[in-house]
Scaffold this active site. Sequence first.
Site, PDB file in Angstrom:
ATOM      1  N   TYR A   1       9.483  10.527  -3.010  1.00  0.00           N
ATOM      2  CA  TYR A   1       8.330  10.172  -3.338  1.00  0.00           C
ATOM      3  C   TYR A   1       7.475  10.154  -2.068  1.00  0.00           C
ATOM      4  O   TYR A   1       6.256  10.877  -2.326  1.00  0.00           O
ATOM      5  CB  TYR A   1       8.526   8.576  -3.700  1.00  0.00           C
ATOM      6  CG  TYR A   1       7.052   7.782  -3.713  1.00  0.00           C
ATOM      7  CD1 TYR A   1       6.082   7.941  -4.215  1.00  0.00           C
ATOM      8  CD2 TYR A   1       7.176   6.676  -2.618  1.00  0.00           C
ATOM      9  CE1 TYR A   1       4.747   7.462  -4.144  1.00  0.00           C
ATOM     10  CE2 TYR A   1       5.911   6.001  -2.443  1.00  0.00           C
ATOM     11  CZ  TYR A   1       4.705   6.169  -3.280  1.00  0.00           C
ATOM     12  OH  TYR A   1       3.650   5.547  -2.928  1.00  0.00           O
ATOM     13  N   SER A   2       7.678   9.669  -1.165  1.00  0.00           N
ATOM     14  CA  SER A   2       6.860   9.791   0.313  1.00  0.00           C
ATOM     15  C   SER A   2       6.470  11.083   0.602  1.00  0.00           C
ATOM     16  O   SER A   2       5.198  11.216   1.088  1.00  0.00           O
ATOM     17  CB  SER A   2       7.522   8.839   1.388  1.00  0.00           C
ATOM     18  OG  SER A   2       8.597   9.428   1.591  1.00  0.00           O
TER      19      SER A   2
ATOM     20  N   SER B   1       6.020  13.717  -1.461  1.00  0.00           N
ATOM     21  CA  SER B   1       5.054  14.108  -2.236  1.00  0.00           C
ATOM     22  C   SER B   1       3.578  13.615  -2.041  1.00  0.00           C
ATOM     23  O   SER B   1       2.769  14.140  -2.269  1.00  0.00           O
ATOM     24  CB  SER B   1       5.659  13.993  -3.905  1.00  0.00           C
ATOM     25  OG  SER B   1       5.529  12.621  -4.305  1.00  0.00           O
ATOM     26  N   LYS B   2       3.627  12.189  -1.840  1.00  0.00           N
ATOM     27  CA  LYS B   2       2.349  11.825  -1.304  1.00  0.00           C
ATOM     28  C   LYS B   2       1.971  12.393  -0.110  1.00  0.00           C
ATOM     29  O   LYS B   2       0.684  12.508   0.034  1.00  0.00           O
ATOM     30  CB  LYS B   2       2.524  10.066  -1.110  1.00  0.00           C
ATOM     31  CG  LYS B   2       2.561   9.562  -2.456  1.00  0.00           C
ATOM     32  CD  LYS B   2       1.667   9.621  -3.441  1.00  0.00           C
ATOM     33  CE  LYS B   2       0.376   8.875  -3.227  1.00  0.00           C
ATOM     34  NZ  LYS B   2      -0.768   9.232  -3.995  1.00  0.00           N
TER      35      LYS B   2
ATOM     36  N   HIS C   1      16.960   4.406   2.751  1.00  0.00           N
ATOM     37  CA  HIS C   1      16.145   3.224   2.614  1.00  0.00           C
ATOM     38  C   HIS C   1      15.389   2.671   3.765  1.00  0.00           C
ATOM     39  O   HIS C   1      15.983   2.467   4.940  1.00  0.00           O
ATOM     40  CB  HIS C   1      16.927   1.775   2.120  1.00  0.00           C
ATOM     41  CG  HIS C   1      16.176   0.988   1.599  1.00  0.00           C
ATOM     42  ND1 HIS C   1      16.530  -0.345   1.277  1.00  0.00           N
ATOM     43  CD2 HIS C   1      14.782   0.711   1.448  1.00  0.00           C
ATOM     44  CE1 HIS C   1      15.781  -0.954   0.814  1.00  0.00           C
ATOM     45  NE2 HIS C   1      14.768  -0.805   0.869  1.00  0.00           N
TER      46      HIS C   1
ATOM     47  N   PHE D   1      -0.902  -0.119 -12.218  1.00  0.00           N
ATOM     48  CA  PHE D   1      -0.767  -1.282 -11.682  1.00  0.00           C
ATOM     49  C   PHE D   1      -2.228  -1.333 -10.743  1.00  0.00           C
ATOM     50  O   PHE D   1      -3.161  -2.282 -10.992  1.00  0.00           O
ATOM     51  CB  PHE D   1       0.392  -1.648 -10.878  1.00  0.00           C
ATOM     52  CG  PHE D   1       0.264  -2.722  -9.614  1.00  0.00           C
ATOM     53  CD1 PHE D   1      -0.543  -4.008 -10.176  1.00  0.00           C
ATOM     54  CD2 PHE D   1       0.781  -2.569  -8.643  1.00  0.00           C
ATOM     55  CE1 PHE D   1      -0.466  -4.948  -9.090  1.00  0.00           C
ATOM     56  CE2 PHE D   1       0.692  -3.474  -7.607  1.00  0.00           C
ATOM     57  CZ  PHE D   1       0.002  -4.696  -7.782  1.00  0.00           C
TER      58      PHE D   1
ATOM     59  N   THR E   1       0.071   5.902   0.360  1.00  0.00           N
ATOM     60  CA  THR E   1       0.873   4.858   0.697  1.00  0.00           C
ATOM     61  C   THR E   1       1.142   5.061   2.340  1.00  0.00           C
ATOM     62  O   THR E   1       1.063   6.043   2.814  1.00  0.00           O
ATOM     63  CB  THR E   1       1.961   5.177  -0.040  1.00  0.00           C
ATOM     64  OG1 THR E   1       3.131   4.223   0.553  1.00  0.00           O
ATOM     65  CG2 THR E   1       2.637   6.525   0.183  1.00  0.00           C
ATOM     66  N   ASP E   2       1.638   3.777   2.771  1.00  0.00           N
ATOM     67  CA  ASP E   2       2.189   4.125   4.218  1.00  0.00           C
ATOM     68  C   ASP E   2       3.412   4.685   4.302  1.00  0.00           C
ATOM     69  O   ASP E   2       3.894   4.991   5.364  1.00  0.00           O
ATOM     70  CB  ASP E   2       2.289   2.687   4.670  1.00  0.00           C
ATOM     71  CG  ASP E   2       3.051   1.519   3.771  1.00  0.00           C
ATOM     72  OD1 ASP E   2       3.673   1.845   3.117  1.00  0.00           O
ATOM     73  OD2 ASP E   2       3.195   0.167   4.277  1.00  0.00           O
ATOM     74  N   GLU E   3       4.084   4.925   3.185  1.00  0.00           N
ATOM     75  CA  GLU E   3       5.430   5.268   3.274  1.00  0.00           C
ATOM     76  C   GLU E   3       5.663   6.691   3.679  1.00  0.00           C
ATOM     77  O   GLU E   3       6.602   7.386   4.208  1.00  0.00           O
ATOM     78  CB  GLU E   3       5.981   5.461   1.658  1.00  0.00           C
ATOM     79  CG  GLU E   3       6.295   3.881   1.601  1.00  0.00           C
ATOM     80  CD  GLU E   3       7.187   3.764   0.322  1.00  0.00           C
ATOM     81  OE1 GLU E   3       7.951   4.554  -0.044  1.00  0.00           O
ATOM     82  OE2 GLU E   3       7.103   2.777  -0.630  1.00  0.00           O
TER      83      GLU E   3
ATOM     84  N   PRO F   1      19.777   5.178  -1.159  1.00  0.00           N
ATOM     85  CA  PRO F   1      19.856   6.323  -0.057  1.00  0.00           C
ATOM     86  C   PRO F   1      18.443   6.294   0.680  1.00  0.00           C
ATOM     87  O   PRO F   1      17.482   6.551   0.098  1.00  0.00           O
ATOM     88  CB  PRO F   1      20.135   7.661  -0.845  1.00  0.00           C
ATOM     89  CG  PRO F   1      20.445   7.117  -2.218  1.00  0.00           C
ATOM     90  CD  PRO F   1      20.058   5.731  -2.378  1.00  0.00           C
TER      91      PRO F   1
ATOM     92  N   GLU G   1       3.389   9.011  -9.478  1.00  0.00           N
ATOM     93  CA  GLU G   1       4.522   8.707  -9.950  1.00  0.00           C
ATOM     94  C   GLU G   1       4.931   7.878  -8.410  1.00  0.00           C
ATOM     95  O   GLU G   1       4.704   8.623  -7.481  1.00  0.00           O
ATOM     96  CB  GLU G   1       5.611   9.890  -9.854  1.00  0.00           C
ATOM     97  CG  GLU G   1       5.362  10.589 -11.165  1.00  0.00           C
ATOM     98  CD  GLU G   1       5.914   9.654 -12.362  1.00  0.00           C
ATOM     99  OE1 GLU G   1       6.633   8.572 -12.301  1.00  0.00           O
ATOM    100  OE2 GLU G   1       5.578  10.109 -13.600  1.00  0.00           O
TER     101      GLU G   1
ATOM    102  N   LYS H   1       9.364  -3.402 -10.104  1.00  0.00           N
ATOM    103  CA  LYS H   1       9.076  -3.625  -8.655  1.00  0.00           C
ATOM    104  C   LYS H   1       9.516  -4.871  -8.263  1.00  0.00           C
ATOM    105  O   LYS H   1       9.761  -5.811  -9.002  1.00  0.00           O
ATOM    106  CB  LYS H   1       7.592  -3.293  -8.413  1.00  0.00           C
ATOM    107  CG  LYS H   1       7.096  -1.784  -8.639  1.00  0.00           C
ATOM    108  CD  LYS H   1       7.745  -0.831  -7.810  1.00  0.00           C
ATOM    109  CE  LYS H   1       7.362   0.547  -8.242  1.00  0.00           C
ATOM    110  NZ  LYS H   1       5.899   0.864  -7.488  1.00  0.00           N
TER     111      LYS H   1
END
Length: 368
Positions: A174-175, A177-178, A309, A22, A148-150, A307, A95, A213
Amino acid sequence: MAGRDSAKRLPQRLLVTGGAGFIGSNFVRYWCQTYPEDRVVVLDALTYAGNRANLADLEANANLRFVQGNICDRALVETLLAEERIEAIAHFAAESHVDRSIHSPDAFVQTNVVGSFVLLDAFRYHWKSCLGADATAGNRMAFLHVSTDEVYGSLDPDDPPFSETTPYAPNSPYSASKAGSDHLARAYFHTYGMPAIVTNCSNNYGPYHFPEKLIPLTCINILLGKSIPVYGDGQNVRDWLYVLDHCRALDLVLHAGKPGETYTIGGNNEVKNIDLVHLLCKLMDELAPTLPVKTAGQLITFVKDRPGHDRRYAIDATKIHTELGWKPTATIASGLRQTVQWYLDNRAWWEPLLSEEYRDYYRQAYSA
């Protein structure tokens, strides 16, 4: 030219990882249009979210090369760096969906952490060899790590927005790993002097966004007359950044950003998920009058929250504004209108993506 003297600008030979995804494909399209004289090499594994059709109209561009391959394949990465004489890497490959990381975290560690390490280490040796051959080569070389901001965790309603000095507190596989890959990029600058720069952006939206998304999912489900799933109470807040504004920011970072620095990039558009969905429903009612339902809002369905969130994300983009002169141009109203119209005009792009694998994921993510 992003306001830069062409004699000083970076880069001229660019490797874009994840360039069929994307944000990556929007960046490639932006770069080829803005700098048509540059060589752009796209490396993408074409997993579920990578789509070569995103670059279809660029295939005839002699300065663009597409390579299907994995960033974890060090031999391939080293070969591309050498034979294409790459001066900079724009690293998007990742990912990136929190929901998928909850169900299958192993792929996120492999791609986001191990893959980023492979790229960083291969580029380190390539960078050193280029410096050995030409002492001025370092002025043209950079490793841009797009994150990412996450990685900063979750904000309470009255907390100040994330900035470059916010402590890391990732809450999903995810966050996490980033965050790991961000730390690696920073370490490669501080340990080896390699010119690495990290950017942390808020939620992107716009053309070529994979249908799972929130924004494309909402648009497509409305067109299909299907329910629109909204997690929990819908009060989760996100800062939305139009993808072309993000591309302009990354352009400036590559040309004028300082090695070793981090830049947070946000859209100044904090919106609750439920409010965003209502905005999309109103736009669809206006722009697509032949919908399967008379008012799209009746399709909204609240589903069990995922979970962990995170409640709110927000970005303070003061640094990139004051140091590099960037600020977003799209409002949430103008950006969403362009985005909705794109999905209405490009049914032939998104329909093939609704595969059985996608449907299996959808059932797993939104089952009660």
